[in-house]
Scaffold this motif. Sequence first.
Motif, PDB file in Angstrom:
ATOM      1  N   HIS A   1       0.806  -1.217   0.000  1.00  0.00           N
ATOM      2  CA  HIS A   1       0.000   0.000   0.000  1.00  0.00           C
ATOM      3  C   HIS A   1       0.844   1.275   0.000  1.00  0.00           C
ATOM      4  CE1 HIS A   1      -3.541  -2.476   1.729  1.00  0.00           C
ATOM      5  NE2 HIS A   1      -3.639  -2.359   0.419  1.00  0.00           N
ATOM      6  N   ASP A   2       2.146   1.128  -0.194  1.00  0.00           N
ATOM      7  CA  ASP A   2       3.026   2.290  -0.299  1.00  0.00           C
ATOM      8  C   ASP A   2       3.002   2.759  -1.754  1.00  0.00           C
ATOM      9  OD1 ASP A   2       4.871   4.271   0.075  1.00  0.00           O
ATOM     10  OD2 ASP A   2       6.603   2.919   0.243  1.00  0.00           O
ATOM     11  N   ILE A   3       1.931   3.481  -2.112  1.00  0.00           N
ATOM     12  CA  ILE A   3       1.688   3.860  -3.502  1.00  0.00           C
ATOM     13  C   ILE A   3       1.455   5.364  -3.611  1.00  0.00           C
ATOM     14  CG2 ILE A   3       0.720   1.614  -4.113  1.00  0.00           C
ATOM     15  CD1 ILE A   3      -2.069   2.905  -3.919  1.00  0.00           C
ATOM     16  N   ASP A   4       1.506   5.855  -4.843  1.00  0.00           N
ATOM     17  CA  ASP A   4       1.267   7.261  -5.156  1.00  0.00           C
ATOM     18  C   ASP A   4      -0.223   7.435  -5.481  1.00  0.00           C
ATOM     19  OD1 ASP A   4       1.215   9.856  -6.048  1.00  0.00           O
ATOM     20  OD2 ASP A   4       2.506   9.518  -7.787  1.00  0.00           O
ATOM     21  N   VAL A   5      -0.932   8.219  -4.677  1.00  0.00           N
ATOM     22  CA  VAL A   5      -2.373   8.410  -4.892  1.00  0.00           C
ATOM     23  C   VAL A   5      -2.676   9.733  -5.593  1.00  0.00           C
ATOM     24  CG1 VAL A   5      -2.989   6.958  -2.924  1.00  0.00           C
ATOM     25  CG2 VAL A   5      -2.722   9.426  -2.585  1.00  0.00           C
ATOM     26  N   ALA A   6      -1.653  10.344  -6.211  1.00  0.00           N
ATOM     27  CA  ALA A   6      -1.862  11.642  -6.870  1.00  0.00           C
ATOM     28  C   ALA A   6      -2.875  11.554  -7.999  1.00  0.00           C
ATOM     29  CB  ALA A   6      -0.531  12.178  -7.403  1.00  0.00           C
ATOM     30  N   GLY A   7      -3.043  10.359  -8.577  1.00  0.00           N
ATOM     31  CA  GLY A   7      -4.007  10.208  -9.659  1.00  0.00           C
ATOM     32  C   GLY A   7      -5.455  10.249  -9.210  1.00  0.00           C
ATOM     33  N   VAL A   8      -5.698  10.178  -7.916  1.00  0.00           N
ATOM     34  CA  VAL A   8      -7.053  10.287  -7.371  1.00  0.00           C
ATOM     35  C   VAL A   8      -7.377  11.762  -7.177  1.00  0.00           C
ATOM     36  CG1 VAL A   8      -8.545   9.748  -5.414  1.00  0.00           C
ATOM     37  CG2 VAL A   8      -6.883   8.054  -6.223  1.00  0.00           C
ATOM     38  N   GLN A   9      -8.426  12.214  -7.820  1.00  0.00           N
ATOM     39  CA  GLN A   9      -8.798  13.624  -7.739  1.00  0.00           C
ATOM     40  C   GLN A   9      -9.841  13.853  -6.646  1.00  0.00           C
ATOM     41  OE1 GLN A   9      -7.125  15.998  -9.485  1.00  0.00           O
ATOM     42  NE2 GLN A   9      -5.915  14.186 -10.045  1.00  0.00           N
ATOM     43  N   PRO A  10      -9.657  14.875  -5.802  1.00  0.00           N
ATOM     44  CA  PRO A  10     -10.681  15.203  -4.811  1.00  0.00           C
ATOM     45  C   PRO A  10     -12.027  15.430  -5.488  1.00  0.00           C
ATOM     46  CG  PRO A  10      -8.668  16.430  -4.382  1.00  0.00           C
ATOM     47  CD  PRO A  10      -8.476  15.761  -5.714  1.00  0.00           C
ATOM     48  N   SER A  11     -13.088  14.970  -4.824  1.00  0.00           N
ATOM     49  CA  SER A  11     -14.426  15.083  -5.397  1.00  0.00           C
ATOM     50  C   SER A  11     -15.306  15.936  -4.498  1.00  0.00           C
ATOM     51  CB  SER A  11     -15.050  13.688  -5.566  1.00  0.00           C
ATOM     52  OG  SER A  11     -16.401  13.800  -5.971  1.00  0.00           O
ATOM     53  N   ALA A  12     -15.518  17.168  -4.904  1.00  0.00           N
ATOM     54  CA  ALA A  12     -16.385  18.057  -4.131  1.00  0.00           C
ATOM     55  C   ALA A  12     -17.814  17.534  -4.125  1.00  0.00           C
ATOM     56  CB  ALA A  12     -16.334  19.471  -4.716  1.00  0.00           C
ATOM     57  N   LEU A  13     -18.262  16.927  -5.227  1.00  0.00           N
ATOM     58  CA  LEU A  13     -19.620  16.403  -5.305  1.00  0.00           C
ATOM     59  C   LEU A  13     -19.810  15.263  -4.314  1.00  0.00           C
ATOM     60  CD1 LEU A  13     -22.373  16.414  -6.757  1.00  0.00           C
ATOM     61  CD2 LEU A  13     -21.396  14.794  -8.411  1.00  0.00           C
ATOM     62  N   LEU A  14     -18.829  14.367  -4.234  1.00  0.00           N
ATOM     63  CA  LEU A  14     -18.917  13.265  -3.285  1.00  0.00           C
ATOM     64  C   LEU A  14     -18.886  13.783  -1.857  1.00  0.00           C
ATOM     65  CD1 LEU A  14     -18.929  10.243  -2.621  1.00  0.00           C
ATOM     66  CD2 LEU A  14     -16.431  10.262  -2.890  1.00  0.00           C
ATOM     67  N   ALA A  15     -17.981  14.718  -1.566  1.00  0.00           N
ATOM     68  CA  ALA A  15     -17.888  15.271  -0.215  1.00  0.00           C
ATOM     69  C   ALA A  15     -19.193  15.933   0.200  1.00  0.00           C
ATOM     70  CB  ALA A  15     -16.737  16.280  -0.148  1.00  0.00           C
ATOM     71  N   ASP A  16     -19.794  16.684  -0.700  1.00  0.00           N
ATOM     72  CA  ASP A  16     -21.050  17.362  -0.392  1.00  0.00           C
ATOM     73  C   ASP A  16     -22.180  16.363  -0.173  1.00  0.00           C
ATOM     74  OD1 ASP A  16     -22.785  19.859  -0.338  1.00  0.00           O
ATOM     75  OD2 ASP A  16     -23.704  18.764  -2.018  1.00  0.00           O
ATOM     76  N   ALA A  17     -22.222  15.320  -1.000  1.00  0.00           N
ATOM     77  CA  ALA A  17     -23.272  14.310  -0.841  1.00  0.00           C
ATOM     78  C   ALA A  17     -23.142  13.599   0.498  1.00  0.00           C
ATOM     79  CB  ALA A  17     -23.205  13.303  -1.990  1.00  0.00           C
ATOM     80  N   LEU A  18     -21.910  13.260   0.872  1.00  0.00           N
ATOM     81  CA  LEU A  18     -21.696  12.609   2.167  1.00  0.00           C
ATOM     82  C   LEU A  18     -22.099  13.532   3.312  1.00  0.00           C
ATOM     83  CD1 LEU A  18     -18.264  10.878   1.483  1.00  0.00           C
ATOM     84  CD2 LEU A  18     -20.476   9.738   1.742  1.00  0.00           C
ATOM     85  N   ASP A  19     -21.812  14.815   3.163  1.00  0.00           N
ATOM     86  CA  ASP A  19     -22.209  15.787   4.189  1.00  0.00           C
ATOM     87  C   ASP A  19     -23.722  15.829   4.360  1.00  0.00           C
ATOM     88  OD1 ASP A  19     -19.690  16.626   4.937  1.00  0.00           O
ATOM     89  OD2 ASP A  19     -19.639  18.301   3.518  1.00  0.00           O
ATOM     90  N   ARG A  20     -24.448  15.715   3.252  1.00  0.00           N
ATOM     91  CA  ARG A  20     -25.900  15.875   3.301  1.00  0.00           C
ATOM     92  C   ARG A  20     -26.646  14.587   3.621  1.00  0.00           C
ATOM     93  NH1 ARG A  20     -28.143  17.224  -1.342  1.00  0.00           N
ATOM     94  NH2 ARG A  20     -26.322  16.975  -2.699  1.00  0.00           N
ATOM     95  N   LEU A  21     -25.962  13.459   3.568  1.00  0.00           N
ATOM     96  CA  LEU A  21     -26.585  12.215   4.009  1.00  0.00           C
ATOM     97  C   LEU A  21     -26.548  12.171   5.533  1.00  0.00           C
ATOM     98  CD1 LEU A  21     -25.167   9.511   1.572  1.00  0.00           C
ATOM     99  CD2 LEU A  21     -27.546  10.273   1.735  1.00  0.00           C
ATOM    100  N   PRO A  22     -27.679  12.054   6.199  1.00  0.00           N
ATOM    101  CA  PRO A  22     -27.678  12.170   7.654  1.00  0.00           C
ATOM    102  C   PRO A  22     -27.120  10.962   8.394  1.00  0.00           C
ATOM    103  CG  PRO A  22     -29.904  11.753   6.836  1.00  0.00           C
ATOM    104  CD  PRO A  22     -29.042  11.977   5.635  1.00  0.00           C
ATOM    105  N   GLY A  23     -27.001   9.811   7.761  1.00  0.00           N
ATOM    106  CA  GLY A  23     -26.590   8.606   8.463  1.00  0.00           C
ATOM    107  C   GLY A  23     -25.101   8.550   8.789  1.00  0.00           C
ATOM    108  N   ARG A  24     -24.745   7.629   9.664  1.00  0.00           N
ATOM    109  CA  ARG A  24     -23.344   7.349   9.965  1.00  0.00           C
ATOM    110  C   ARG A  24     -22.673   6.723   8.738  1.00  0.00           C
ATOM    111  NH1 ARG A  24     -24.356   3.035  14.129  1.00  0.00           N
ATOM    112  NH2 ARG A  24     -22.074   2.909  14.242  1.00  0.00           N
TER     113      ARG A  24
END
Length: 239
Positions: free
Chosen positions: A100-123
Amino acid sequence: MTAPTSPAAPAPAPVTKLPSALRDRAVWIFDLDNTLYPASCNLFAQVDLRINEFIAAHFNIGMDEARVRQKQFFRDYGTTLRGLMSEHDVDPVAYMDYVHDIDVAGVQPSALLADALDRLPGRKIIYTNGSVRHAENVAGRLGIIDRFEAVFDITAAGYVPKPDPRPYATLVERHGVDPADACMVEDIARNLAPAHALGMTTVWVRGEQEYEKAGVGAGVHIDHTVDDLPSWLAAVAGA
């Protein structure tokens, strides 16, 4: 005379159209790799290479032979690590630290995913056959690690990988999850079968690899199928 008909093909997994009823699920359980980020990021190519490097070094063999062994372990045990531990008593911590010692730079932050997780009320919980370190690395790059209350990793699972039903039961007990009020999201279809058996709603993030699609034909353990998880979650959260 009526022409003979061929047997009907297995029904495809259902595709979600009206997800609004899912918004108020008490718990959301997410796989990590190729689920919270798209498979097009191709992180597994790095992990796969490092797995084979680890095997080659451990057994003092060439990379071609290491790849053959790796695939056999995966087929026989569900994960390479499980095979290495079962047959060769390999230290799981050393293995995971290396692969698991890998380069994750190819993963792009997702504002849409972050916002959806914020708005889902569950754990929210991450359930991965990988390590906590890997989950924190990847989800941190995505900008969403703080949306999750816990990471249930292969160590927490007693090094028993999905889809063995035992770690699912452990997760439910340890984190106080009511399966009837929980939703699990995965890219490997067969890994949803134990969740469905417990009573969870299941969501398959459609994958194209054969190991991801295995078990889709029956379809009975898949409640919803999605191609774009952030957009789908946004629709659920916004309902």
